[in-house]
Scaffold this motif. Structure first.
Motif, short mmCIF file in Angstrom:
data_model
loop_
_atom_site.label_atom_id
_atom_site.label_comp_id
_atom_site.label_asym_id
_atom_site.label_seq_id
_atom_site.Cartn_x
_atom_site.Cartn_y
_atom_site.Cartn_z
N ASP A 121 2.03 0.16 0.35
CA ASP A 121 1.03 0.07 1.43
C ASP A 121 0.08 -1.11 1.23
O ASP A 121 -0.32 -1.75 2.20
CB ASP A 121 0.17 1.36 1.46
N ALA A 122 -0.27 -1.36 -0.03
CA ALA A 122 -1.36 -2.33 -0.27
C ALA A 122 -0.89 -3.76 -0.46
O ALA A 122 -1.65 -4.70 -0.25
CB ALA A 122 -2.17 -1.89 -1.49
N GLU A 125 2.41 -10.10 1.16
CA GLU A 125 3.21 -11.19 0.61
C GLU A 125 2.31 -12.38 0.29
O GLU A 125 1.44 -12.73 1.07
CB GLU A 125 4.24 -11.59 1.65
N LYS A 241 -10.61 -7.08 2.42
CA LYS A 241 -10.29 -6.45 3.71
C LYS A 241 -8.97 -5.69 3.67
O LYS A 241 -8.66 -4.90 4.55
CB LYS A 241 -10.23 -7.51 4.81
N LEU A 242 -8.17 -5.98 2.66
CA LEU A 242 -6.85 -5.33 2.60
C LEU A 242 -6.91 -3.97 1.93
O LEU A 242 -5.94 -3.23 1.93
CB LEU A 242 -5.87 -6.22 1.81
N ASP A 247 -6.61 3.89 0.61
CA ASP A 247 -5.90 3.39 -0.59
C ASP A 247 -6.61 3.89 -1.85
O ASP A 247 -5.98 4.35 -2.80
CB ASP A 247 -5.88 1.85 -0.62
#
Lengths: 257, 203
Positions: A121-122, A125, A241-242, A247
């Motif tokens: 999920d986190a 690339e 921001k990711l 998470d």
């Protein structure tokens, strides 16, 4: 801010002829503006696309939940309950269902969360395309990386006597992509040590992010959680921001297992 | 809106072009065509769950085709939905390397939409690669950007529907949201580039 507004107005045909010509002239001369316009176009497509998906998903859920079929694909009569008689029963049923759903969801999350699911999920690339000016061997290594031939990247960097931070970083990322998390942590650590005595530190934001993910891969959940929480709080780091609260929640569950 | 309110395919297509009536139009298509579309998957080695995924993708693809004027009602909606579903299902079967499954039932049913549908599905695949970044920005940002770019509301209209103090505050917020989104796109430039190139090539 003005530039994005101007791009919006240009793309939606709201500029006057004079303004449009002036904008197109700026566009022809400024690579930066062209890049920004490209990103705005992609962003708009994403916004529209995500909303169409949401609308279809809502209609779909409603349709499926209301579809009265049995295994023979025949309509089943849906009997209406007598409202007065079972109002309370309904309330209790709904409350019980809700509790069961919550409990089921919590159990499902507890059982199904794995380091692989969080990493999947986190992870985003990494793209090395912005690098410029280099020797031929480094160009070859970058080409292998872009082609996702991570084994070749590691082999080529192994041949180098003097490895700069870019090589170490690409090797770390290659090992990360191959799920050799322990190996990637070694190179991230080396770059961090080099950065400590450097006036121009390299890959600071990237290392904070990918090193934390590699720690999840090596099951060092407590350290990973600490690092990701700090990273998420640091608005300067674009990778913040990711990381979603979801998470972090999943990582906490993993830590407690 | 009930079935009676959509007397023709053209009315459905018209309704699909505006946000206010999109939901009703899609609901109508579900009621009328779902069983037929589900059957396409089921008689070709799929199950009802496969059909649910495929039909949702079919509807998304169809909406995009209508909005991009790639389908203006040249033939029946039923035919185009059939063609899209068939292509998506074949593609899914091939991707899961289940080529041994029977897909020959489709063989002789090619029609005039094949090429358009195939192009549209390539675009959709490119979009799928990157549309997840929208979920990485906050809910308030999603709301503003949706109202501005999807519902195409003016700042004045958005201001009425939200709690922002004034238009300038709203403009600043919208800018910050757009900046967050473009920053995320920048973080995955390869994907963004593939996506943009696909759109350009397939125009």
């Amino acid at each position: 801010m003005e530039q994005i507004e101007k791009i919006d107005n240009y793309l939606s045909g709201k500029l006057s002829t004079e303004e449009r010509l002036q904008y197109e002239n700026e566009l022809a001369q400024q690579q930066e503006l062209r890049d920004l316009q490209e990103k705005v176009i992609v962003a708009k497509e994403i916004i529209v696309s995500a909303n169409i998906r949401k609308t279809v998903s809502e209609v779909h859920q409603k349709f499926i939940s209301e579809r009265p079929i049995n295994s023979n694909n025949q309509t089943i009569e849906v009997r209406k309950p007598q409202e007065k008689q079972i109002f309370l029963n309904n309330f209790v049923r709904i409350a019980a269902s809700f509790v069961l759903l919550l409990a089921g969801f919590a159990i499902y999350q507890y059982v199904s969360i794995s380091p692989q699911s969080i990493l999947a999920d986190a992870t985003v690339e990494y793209n090395p395309s912005m690098f410029r000016g280099s020797n031929n061997h480094l160009q070859t290594i970058r080409s292998f990386y872009k082609a996702k031939d991570y084994t070749a990247v590691i082999a080529e960097i192994g041949k180098e006597q003097n490895r700069d931070s870019e090589m170490l970083f690409l090797r770390a990322m290659s090992n990360f992509s191959l799920k050799n998390y322990q190996e990637s942590l070694k190179d991230f650590g080396t770059i961090r040590q080099q950065n400590a005595s450097s006036l121009k530190p390299s890959y600071v934001y990237e290392i904070e992010y990918y090193e934390s993910l590699a720690l999840i891969g090596t099951e060092q959940y407590a350290t990973a959680l600490e690092k990701l929480e700090a990273l998420k709080a640091n608005n300067q780091n674009p990778y913040s921001k990711l990381i979603s609260d979801w998470d972090l929640f999943k990582l906490k569950i993993l830590k407690s297992k | 809106m009930t079935k009676k309110e959509f007397d023709s395919d053209l009315m459905v297509l018209q309704a699909m072009k505006t946000e206010n009536s999109l939901n009703a139009a899609i609901s109508f298509l579900y009621k009328i065509h779902y069983d037929m579309l589900e059957n396409i998957v089921k008689v070709n080695s799929g199950n009802v769950m496969d059909a649910q995924d495929v039909i949702q993708e079919t509807m998304i693809t169809f909406i995009e085709m209508v909005r991009e004027n790639k389908f203006r009602g040249e033939s029946s909606i039923k035919s185009i939905l059939y063609t899209i579903t068939k292509n998506i299902w074949i593609s899914k079967i091939r991707k899961t390397k289940q080529e041994n499954l029977r897909i020959d039932k489709y063989g002789a049913e090619n029609n005039e939409f094949e090429e358009d549908v195939s192009i549209q599905l390539q675009k959709r695949e490119a979009k799928t690669l990157i549309e997840g970044v929208f979920n990485k920005i906050g809910e308030s940002c999603k709301k503003i950007l949706t109202m501005f770019y999807y519902e195409e509301l003016s700042f004045k209209d958005i201001l009425e529907k939200t709690d922002y103090e004034n238009e300038q505050v709203l403009r600043n917020k919208k800018y910050k949201c757009m900046k967050s989104l473009t920053d995320l796109i920048e973080l995955s430039p390869i994907t963004a580039k593939i996506f943009k190139n696909s759109l350009d090539e397939l125009k």
